[in-house]
Design a protein around this motif. Structure first.
Motif, PDB file in Angstrom:
ATOM      1  N   VAL A   1      46.666  37.829  44.025  1.00  0.00           N
ATOM      2  CA  VAL A   1      45.314  37.815  43.450  1.00  0.00           C
ATOM      3  C   VAL A   1      45.085  39.114  42.675  1.00  0.00           C
ATOM      4  O   VAL A   1      45.139  40.200  43.242  1.00  0.00           O
ATOM      5  CB  VAL A   1      44.239  37.645  44.549  1.00  0.00           C
ATOM      6  CG1 VAL A   1      42.843  37.778  43.961  1.00  0.00           C
ATOM      7  CG2 VAL A   1      44.413  36.294  45.233  1.00  0.00           C
ATOM      8  N   GLU A   2      44.840  38.994  41.391  1.00  0.00           N
ATOM      9  CA  GLU A   2      44.652  40.170  40.535  1.00  0.00           C
ATOM     10  C   GLU A   2      43.192  40.605  40.467  1.00  0.00           C
ATOM     11  O   GLU A   2      42.888  41.742  40.112  1.00  0.00           O
ATOM     12  CB  GLU A   2      45.153  39.864  39.118  1.00  0.00           C
ATOM     13  CG  GLU A   2      46.647  39.570  39.078  1.00  0.00           C
ATOM     14  CD  GLU A   2      47.049  38.834  37.816  1.00  0.00           C
ATOM     15  OE1 GLU A   2      46.166  38.363  37.074  1.00  0.00           O
ATOM     16  OE2 GLU A   2      48.264  38.717  37.580  1.00  0.00           O
ATOM     17  N   PHE A   3      42.309  39.666  40.768  1.00  0.00           N
ATOM     18  CA  PHE A   3      40.874  39.954  40.697  1.00  0.00           C
ATOM     19  C   PHE A   3      40.148  39.018  41.654  1.00  0.00           C
ATOM     20  O   PHE A   3      40.508  37.846  41.771  1.00  0.00           O
ATOM     21  CB  PHE A   3      40.347  39.743  39.271  1.00  0.00           C
ATOM     22  CG  PHE A   3      38.852  39.853  39.152  1.00  0.00           C
ATOM     23  CD1 PHE A   3      38.241  41.077  38.951  1.00  0.00           C
ATOM     24  CD2 PHE A   3      38.051  38.714  39.268  1.00  0.00           C
ATOM     25  CE1 PHE A   3      36.860  41.179  38.872  1.00  0.00           C
ATOM     26  CE2 PHE A   3      36.672  38.803  39.192  1.00  0.00           C
ATOM     27  CZ  PHE A   3      36.082  40.049  38.985  1.00  0.00           C
ATOM     28  N   ILE A   4      39.156  39.543  42.328  1.00  0.00           N
ATOM     29  CA  ILE A   4      38.297  38.674  43.145  1.00  0.00           C
ATOM     30  C   ILE A   4      36.859  39.178  43.016  1.00  0.00           C
ATOM     31  O   ILE A   4      36.636  40.383  42.868  1.00  0.00           O
ATOM     32  CB  ILE A   4      38.741  38.661  44.626  1.00  0.00           C
ATOM     33  CG1 ILE A   4      38.050  37.532  45.414  1.00  0.00           C
ATOM     34  CG2 ILE A   4      38.485  40.028  45.292  1.00  0.00           C
ATOM     35  CD1 ILE A   4      38.638  37.291  46.796  1.00  0.00           C
ATOM     36  N   ASP A   5      35.911  38.237  42.997  1.00  0.00           N
ATOM     37  CA  ASP A   5      34.505  38.643  43.035  1.00  0.00           C
ATOM     38  C   ASP A   5      33.836  37.910  44.192  1.00  0.00           C
ATOM     39  O   ASP A   5      34.526  37.316  45.030  1.00  0.00           O
ATOM     40  CB  ASP A   5      33.823  38.401  41.685  1.00  0.00           C
ATOM     41  CG  ASP A   5      33.767  36.930  41.301  1.00  0.00           C
ATOM     42  OD1 ASP A   5      34.043  36.073  42.163  1.00  0.00           O
ATOM     43  OD2 ASP A   5      33.447  36.641  40.131  1.00  0.00           O
ATOM     44  N   SER A   6      32.512  37.929  44.246  1.00  0.00           N
ATOM     45  CA  SER A   6      31.840  37.389  45.423  1.00  0.00           C
ATOM     46  C   SER A   6      32.051  35.882  45.574  1.00  0.00           C
ATOM     47  O   SER A   6      31.953  35.355  46.683  1.00  0.00           O
ATOM     48  CB  SER A   6      30.344  37.716  45.377  1.00  0.00           C
ATOM     49  OG  SER A   6      29.734  37.084  44.279  1.00  0.00           O
ATOM     50  N   SER A   7      32.360  35.186  44.478  1.00  0.00           N
ATOM     51  CA  SER A   7      32.639  33.751  44.602  1.00  0.00           C
ATOM     52  C   SER A   7      33.937  33.517  45.375  1.00  0.00           C
ATOM     53  O   SER A   7      34.020  32.609  46.214  1.00  0.00           O
ATOM     54  CB  SER A   7      32.751  33.098  43.217  1.00  0.00           C
ATOM     55  OG  SER A   7      31.545  33.214  42.508  1.00  0.00           O
ATOM     56  N   GLY A   8      34.950  34.337  45.092  1.00  0.00           N
ATOM     57  CA  GLY A   8      36.206  34.239  45.837  1.00  0.00           C
ATOM     58  C   GLY A   8      35.999  34.599  47.297  1.00  0.00           C
ATOM     59  O   GLY A   8      36.528  33.938  48.202  1.00  0.00           O
ATOM     60  N   VAL A   9      35.209  35.640  47.518  1.00  0.00           N
ATOM     61  CA  VAL A   9      34.899  36.048  48.895  1.00  0.00           C
ATOM     62  C   VAL A   9      34.173  34.918  49.618  1.00  0.00           C
ATOM     63  O   VAL A   9      34.453  34.604  50.775  1.00  0.00           O
ATOM     64  CB  VAL A   9      34.040  37.329  48.902  1.00  0.00           C
ATOM     65  CG1 VAL A   9      33.583  37.654  50.316  1.00  0.00           C
ATOM     66  CG2 VAL A   9      34.817  38.494  48.308  1.00  0.00           C
TER      67      VAL A   9
END
Lengths: 104, 147
Positions: free
Chosen positions: A53-61
């Protein structure tokens, strides 16, 4: 890296789900439905491998949290990068979870 | 001044600001981050850019999930090398965040924005709102760049 995931058998039993690319709202719903299906089909446990995973934001969380809440004790998260770990920390989901073994 | 994302990036090098118009499509969140990266590439600290992309991602997500109408993304430099980002949509509803005492449910995205940005706010106008945030340059760029 393509945003998405692949499923591998986990030694012992269950599945490892390897997530790649950027984990945001575009992936959240599809991912939750797909992993929930694995669990509903009888997988005793699912390990979510986040090393790609190169990027995560609150949706991924939120996707990770939804799976944990709806399938307690059967979903774990592993190999999050420092950048991913930071967002998990900010979102407040790692507090206490390390000791429970949810996130390794 | 707006443009579609598939057009070349518009950049005003004198004022260091840019604006882009997004479709109401979840894939636009990824493209908004890419636009930020191409806009600020090699001009700001890496960590600062990562944080600006995270903030843009959260604000565009909120605009798509809870807002209405077109989503307009803007970015500009502040006087002291900070990056200002702003996302406008056509809903007057205020975004919510989880407060320290947990009084409000939802709004984890704004919690992330609150943590990563130096300051942020909501600028309402008749028929819509702009949510903005400023991400300061790190005090010791060399140290941050080595992360």
């Amino acid at each position: 890296m393509v945003d998405g995931w692949s499923v591998e058998p986990l030694s012992g039993s269950g599945h490892r789900v390897v997530v790649t690319g950027e984990f945001d709202l575009a992936l959240e719903e599809m991912f939750v439905v797909a992993v929930a299906q694995l669990l509903d089909d009888g997988a005793p446990r699912v390990q979510l491998d986040l090393h790609g995973v190169e990027f995560i934001d609150s949706s991924g969380v939120r996707a990770l949290l939804r799976l944990r809440v709806h399938h307690p004790g059967r979903v774990t998260v592993s190999r999050a990068s420092d950048a991913v770990r930071r967002v998990l920390d900010i979102a407040g989901v790692t507090t206490g979870d390390v000791h429970e073994g949810w996130i390794r | 001044m707006t443009e579609r994302l598939n057009d070349p990036v518009r950049r005003d090098t004198d004022t260091e600001c840019g604006v882009v118009l997004l479709d109401r499509d979840v894939r636009e969140i990824h493209r908004a981050r890419d636009w930020m990266k191409s806009f600020w590439h090699d001009r700001i600290d890496r960590r600062q850019l990562d944080d600006a992309c995270l903030v843009i991602s959260e604000l565009v997500t909120n605009a798509l999930r809870h807002g209405l109408g077109d989503v307009v993304v803007g970015t500009s430099a502040t006087e002291d090398d900070g990056v200002r980002v702003a996302v406008t949509d056509w809903s007057e509803d205020r975004p919510r965040m989880v407060t320290a005492n947990g009084l409000q449910i939802g709004g984890v995205g704004l919690k992330v924005v609150d943590h990563v940005s130096t300051t942020w706010g909501i600028a309402p106008f008749p028929g819509g709102k702009t949510v903005w945030a400023i991400i300061d340059a790190p005090r010791q760029p060399s140290e941050a760049a080595a992360r």
